[in-house]
Design an enzyme around this catalytic site. Structure first.
Site, PDB file in Angstrom:
ATOM      1  N   ARG A 114      15.928  22.947  61.619  1.00 24.47           N
ATOM      2  CA  ARG A 114      16.873  24.267  62.222  1.00 24.47           C
ATOM      3  C   ARG A 114      16.324  25.357  61.788  1.00 24.47           C
ATOM      4  O   ARG A 114      15.861  25.791  60.850  1.00 24.47           O
ATOM      5  CB  ARG A 114      18.178  24.129  61.611  1.00 24.47           C
ATOM      6  N   HIS A 151      30.239  24.532  66.209  1.00 23.42           N
ATOM      7  CA  HIS A 151      29.866  23.201  66.478  1.00 23.42           C
ATOM      8  C   HIS A 151      30.102  22.263  65.154  1.00 23.42           C
ATOM      9  O   HIS A 151      30.769  22.860  64.397  1.00 23.42           O
ATOM     10  CB  HIS A 151      28.198  23.131  66.275  1.00 23.42           C
ATOM     11  N   HIS A 174      32.585  24.524  62.698  1.00 22.69           N
ATOM     12  CA  HIS A 174      32.091  25.635  62.035  1.00 22.69           C
ATOM     13  C   HIS A 174      31.233  26.738  62.964  1.00 22.69           C
ATOM     14  O   HIS A 174      30.611  26.177  63.912  1.00 22.69           O
ATOM     15  CB  HIS A 174      31.367  25.668  60.719  1.00 22.69           C
ATOM     16  N   ASP A 180      27.761  29.194  62.100  1.00 18.93           N
ATOM     17  CA  ASP A 180      26.988  29.590  61.047  1.00 18.93           C
ATOM     18  C   ASP A 180      27.142  31.022  60.437  1.00 18.93           C
ATOM     19  O   ASP A 180      26.975  31.754  61.379  1.00 18.93           O
ATOM     20  CB  ASP A 180      25.351  29.112  61.145  1.00 18.93           C
TER      21      ASP A 180
HETATM   22  C1  SIN Z   1      24.199  22.416  61.934  1.00 25.92           C
HETATM   23  O1  SIN Z   1      25.711  22.355  61.439  1.00 25.92           O
HETATM   24  O2  SIN Z   1      23.628  23.168  61.648  1.00 25.92           O
HETATM   25  C2  SIN Z   1      23.839  20.914  61.808  1.00 25.92           C
HETATM   26  C3  SIN Z   1      24.156  20.343  63.195  1.00 25.92           C
HETATM   27  C4  SIN Z   1      23.839  19.055  63.732  1.00 25.92           C
HETATM   28  O3  SIN Z   1      23.109  18.379  62.728  1.00 25.92           O
HETATM   29  O4  SIN Z   1      23.955  18.543  64.668  1.00 25.92           O
END
Ligand code: SIN
Length: 278
Positions: free
Chosen positions: A268, A253, A98, A100
């Site tokens: 994050r 990612h 995905h 974000d």
């Molecule tokens: C995310 O998708 O923001 C998380 C990525 C991760 O935990 O490595």
């Protein structure tokens, strides 16, 4: 020593070396880092011992912070989303390809994710480059995509009826706020680099504008498998204090979920973006 940018993969991503965010960056180093971010869309750093306040200050160098609507927050810091999987939990956040916030009218610029606790093995994150995904399409496909837009939504992932929201209800909330829908060109011109990037993703893209789901599926499925060909990707191994800073407009990612019985905690911060267009 001044900051050095090293390629770490033929696919996507560079590492920023000789960097200590806690000590602050010189103007020249900040300029180098910003240029590397625009050029590569994915910058990794290791061994960063930073407080939540320093994480927030560092993020503000790129723009305003997006306060996440759905994720649990790190205690005392509404700017920092907690991306956690406890030892007894099976589902992870971000366990599928995905990018974000594509459901927002103005999608987020990117996120700065720092590892606070990592499993002994596993919990790596995969990244893929959407510049390469676009560049490696045939001229015929590029021409076909030129005039197409796609519909993105948060409803089916974070909304009340979503099986993902239900499965992750211990870490997600605010399902009633999942009302975002957006239409974006399938190929965007990145607002800072000026390069073309493929801008659909398997998590939030619903269908091609004006096409039914059934009509959209074969083309979207083709683009999704094309986007994650190995030569477009990299795999990042985390340690406590590692940071991945990715650009949502030109990368995808995928957080691997291969560490059941172990704890992983990531913090994050997501940064607001600017309008995107074809
Ligand atoms: C995310 O998708 O923001 C998380 C990525 C991760 O935990 O490595």
């Amino acid at each position: 020593m001044s900051l050095e940018i090293r390629k770490i993969s033929g696919g996507v991503g560079v590492e920023a070396c000789n960097i200590d965010i806690a000590k602050g960056l010189s103007e020249a180093d900040m300029a180098t880092l910003k240029a590397a971010f625009v050029e590569h869309g994915l910058v990794f750093m290791h061994n960063q011992t930073i407080t939540p306040e320093q994480h927030i200050e560092f993020a503000k160098n790129w723009g305003e912070i997006n306060i996440n609507r759905f994720f649990a927050k790190v205690d005392g810091y509404e700017e920092i989303a907690a991306v956690v999987k406890e030892k007894d939990q099976l589902g992870n956040i971000g366990g599928g390809w995905h990018t974000d916030h594509s459901y927002d009218q103005i999608p987020a610029l990117g996120s700065i994710l720092i590892a606070r606790e990592t499993p002994p093995v596993g919990g790596d994150t995969l990244f893929s480059c959407m510049y390469k995904a676009y560049d490696s399409l045939s001229d015929g496909m590029k021409k076909t995509l030129e005039s197409l837009k796609a519909v993105h939504s948060s409803r089916h992932i974070f909304g009340e009826q979503s099986s993902y929201q239900e499965a992750m209800s211990d870490r997600l909330s605010n399902a009633e706020a999942a009302t975002q829908d957006a239409i974006h060109p399938i190929v965007i011109t990145h607002p800072e680099s000026g390069r073309k990037a493929l801008y659909v993703n398997p998590a939030f893209t619903l269908h091609i504008e004006g096409w039914s789901d059934a009509e959209s599926k074969p083309l979207l499925d083709y683009l999704y498998q094309h986007a994650v060909q190995m030569e477009h990707t990299t795999r990042f191994k985390w340690a406590v204090g590692s940071i991945a800073f990715w650009d949502n407009r030109c990368t995808w990612h995928y957080a691997l979920n291969d560490y059941h019985g172990e704890r992983r905690e990531m913090h994050r911060i997501t940064i607001e973006g600017s309008p995107i267009a074809a």
